[in-house]
Design a protein around this motif. Structure first.
Motif, short mmCIF file in Angstrom:
data_model
loop_
_atom_site.label_atom_id
_atom_site.label_comp_id
_atom_site.label_asym_id
_atom_site.label_seq_id
_atom_site.Cartn_x
_atom_site.Cartn_y
_atom_site.Cartn_z
N UNK A 155 0.83 -1.21 0.00
CA UNK A 155 0.00 0.00 0.00
C UNK A 155 0.86 1.26 0.00
N UNK A 156 1.97 1.22 0.71
CA UNK A 156 2.90 2.35 0.72
C UNK A 156 3.47 2.59 -0.67
N UNK A 157 3.87 1.50 -1.33
CA UNK A 157 4.38 1.62 -2.70
C UNK A 157 3.30 2.15 -3.64
N UNK A 158 2.09 1.68 -3.48
CA UNK A 158 0.97 2.12 -4.31
C UNK A 158 0.71 3.60 -4.11
N UNK A 159 0.75 4.04 -2.86
CA UNK A 159 0.56 5.46 -2.56
C UNK A 159 1.65 6.29 -3.21
N UNK A 160 2.88 5.82 -3.17
CA UNK A 160 3.99 6.54 -3.81
C UNK A 160 3.76 6.67 -5.32
N UNK A 161 3.28 5.62 -5.94
CA UNK A 161 2.98 5.69 -7.39
C UNK A 161 1.87 6.71 -7.66
N UNK A 162 0.86 6.75 -6.81
CA UNK A 162 -0.21 7.73 -6.98
C UNK A 162 0.32 9.15 -6.83
N UNK A 163 1.24 9.36 -5.89
CA UNK A 163 1.84 10.68 -5.71
C UNK A 163 2.64 11.09 -6.95
#
Length: 79
Positions: free
Chosen positions: A24-32
């Motif tokens: 989820x942290x990686x996914x959030x980084x991609x969204x950012x």
């Protein structure tokens, strides 16, 4: 002190939760990374502020650090 003999289900659940948090942290980084300064609206600002507030709340819960301390730390980064 003795360890429970069969704590494998708890270990498996912990490993899954850790992996999910990392994903989820990686996914959030991609969204950012998708976000740009082009066409910024107050709606976009509100979305980011909402996510920030949720992350502060989550970090406070996870770390035991008071939300006010986390906010103070963030303010120091911008001063």
């Amino acid at each position: 002190m003795t360890k429970p003999q069969n704590n494998q289900p708890a270990l498996d659940a912990l490993k899954r939760a850790r992996a999910d948090v990392a994903s989820l942290t990686d996914w959030l980084e991609r969204e950012l990374q998708k976000q740009t300064d082009e066409n910024v609206t107050w709606g976009t600002v509100g979305t980011f502020e909402h996510v920030r507030d949720n992350l502060i709340e989550t970090l406070a819960f996870f770390s035991g650090i008071d939300e006010s301390e986390i906010k103070r730390s963030l303010d120091e980064l911008h001063s």
